[in-house]
Enzyme design. Structure first.
Site, short mmCIF file in Angstrom:
data_model
loop_
_atom_site.label_atom_id
_atom_site.label_comp_id
_atom_site.label_asym_id
_atom_site.label_seq_id
_atom_site.Cartn_x
_atom_site.Cartn_y
_atom_site.Cartn_z
N LYS A 11 0.84 -1.20 0.00
CA LYS A 11 0.00 0.00 0.00
C LYS A 11 0.87 1.25 0.00
O LYS A 11 2.04 1.23 0.42
CB LYS A 11 -0.96 0.04 1.20
CG LYS A 11 -0.29 0.07 2.59
CD LYS A 11 0.12 1.45 3.09
CE LYS A 11 0.87 1.39 4.40
NZ LYS A 11 1.61 2.58 4.76
N ASP A 138 -2.54 -1.67 10.04
CA ASP A 138 -2.66 -1.72 8.58
C ASP A 138 -3.12 -3.08 8.05
O ASP A 138 -3.36 -3.23 6.86
CB ASP A 138 -1.29 -1.41 7.93
CG ASP A 138 -0.84 0.03 8.15
OD1 ASP A 138 -1.65 0.85 8.61
OD2 ASP A 138 0.33 0.32 7.83
O1 C5P Z 1 -0.49 -0.96 14.71
P1 C5P Z 1 0.97 -1.18 14.42
O2 C5P Z 1 1.55 -2.30 15.23
O3 C5P Z 1 1.27 -1.32 12.98
O4 C5P Z 1 1.70 0.15 14.90
C1 C5P Z 1 3.09 0.23 15.06
C2 C5P Z 1 3.43 1.46 15.87
O5 C5P Z 1 3.10 2.65 15.12
C3 C5P Z 1 2.63 1.60 17.16
O6 C5P Z 1 3.27 0.93 18.21
C4 C5P Z 1 2.62 3.11 17.38
O7 C5P Z 1 3.83 3.54 17.95
C5 C5P Z 1 2.56 3.65 15.97
N1 C5P Z 1 1.19 3.99 15.53
C6 C5P Z 1 0.59 5.12 16.05
N2 C5P Z 1 -0.68 5.45 15.66
C7 C5P Z 1 -1.33 4.70 14.73
C8 C5P Z 1 -0.72 3.56 14.17
C9 C5P Z 1 0.55 3.23 14.60
O8 C5P Z 1 1.18 5.83 16.88
N3 C5P Z 1 -2.55 5.07 14.36
#
Ligand code: C5P
Length: 300
Positions: A11, A138
């Site tokens: 993406k 994601d």
């Molecule tokens: O959800 P995911 O594990 O992909 O997110 C990785 C990191 O990205 C999270 O631990 C956070 O620090 C950051 N993040 C965030 N806000 C979001 C998505 C991700 O701060 N909406």
């Protein structure tokens, strides 16, 4: 069924508006996802336990222990089904690792679809979407594909119709960036500047450009609130973005949390030429032409 193969797209975010830091450590987003034709393949074979092997580009950078998101996805699916299942997963990588193109999320989505089939669970997409949201912000989009607005952490999706195909060039950078580190840098820069962070809002002009298939308008409305932070951590990316603009890109942005740079081209021929120019001039080590939107994780 002894073996199942699933193809999952990368993406790019055509709008990534990041709200204030929440108490749970995440940020509320307006995140316009667009699935593009760079695909990882996930093969699942019958086995006693859940294991993963990684082949293809970037494979040496992917962990194969319990931290691998595809393993965690298969484990979460087995737990949801309430039974012990096994699968040997083989991931053929083409999506850059830690590149801001949801490569890890794609593999998790691929593992969910593949194991759902391999184990004969027959779970509907809604159930897989729910499990996906717990695995990462994601992952639901990697299942869904197309073009969609993500709100909340990015996991609450609303499909967006688009008026045509857009042509892109992606220039992966050497060495990845951690998503968490880029968000943290974004917070640090915001705190330093003392400016109040507005609530994220969907860009109507961008929506119109997507709806009409107008690449010129889309190019002028691409935005990414994480870009300043990514460029602060990787200042070399600024020259790559500039080179793309000089070679006629309609828009040039860091993809998600980076460091992959994304360039919107006029058409497929321009995308091929742009990719060639970026590599020939040394502005990028590699550059891949791709198009979007494409569908999410599918059995092949
Ligand atoms: O959800 P995911 O594990 O992909 O997110 C990785 C990191 O990205 C999270 O631990 C956070 O620090 C950051 N993040 C965030 N806000 C979001 C998505 C991700 O701060 N909406």
């Amino acid at each position: 069924m002894s073996s199942v193969t699933v193809r999952v797209p990368a993406k790019v975010n055509v709008q990534l508006s990041v709200g204030p830091l929440r108490e749970d450590g995440y940020h509320d987003l307006v995140n316009v996802f667009h699935a593009v034709s760079i695909f990882d393949e996930v093969v699942a074979k019958e086995s006693e336990s859940i294991t993963v092997q990684v082949t293809g580009d970037w494979s040496d950078q992917v962990p194969t222990d319990g931290s691998n998101l595809a393993i965690r996805a298969a484990q979460a699916l087995a737990k949801h089904a309430g039974r012990t299942y096994g699968a040997d997963l083989v991931i053929k990588k083409a999506i850059p690792v830690a590149g801001g193109m949801a490569g890890g999320s794609a593999d998790a989505a691929g593992a969910l679809v593949a194991c759902n089939e391999l184990w004969g669970l027959g779970l509907p997409l809604e159930d897989l979407m729910e499990i996906a949201g717990d695995l990462g912000s994601d992952v639901p989009f990697s299942l869904m594909g197309g073009t969609a607005v993500g709100t909340g952490r990015g996991e609450q999706l609303c499909e967006l119709p688009t008026g045509g195909t857009f042509h892109w060039v992606f220039a992966p950078a050497d060495g990845g960036l951690s998503t968490a580190n880029v968000y943290a840098e974004c917070d640090r820069l915001r705190e330093e500047s003392g400016v109040e962070v507005p609530w994220p809002k969907l860009n109507d002009s961008l929506m119109e450009a997507l709806g009409t298939g107008d690449a010129y308008a889309l190019g002028s409305h691409l935005s990414n609130d994480l870009q300043v932070a990514a460029l602060n951590l990787r200042p070399d990316l600024a020259a790559t973005l500039d080179a793309g603009r000089q070679h006629g890109a309609l828009g040039a942005i860091v993809s998600g949390s980076g460091p992959t740079c994304a360039f919107l081209a006029i058409d497929a021929t321009h995308a091929r030429d742009l990719a060639g120019s970026l590599t020939a001039t040394g502005a990028a080590r590699t550059a891949v032409a791709a198009h979007g939107p494409v569908q999410g994780a599918i059995l092949v």
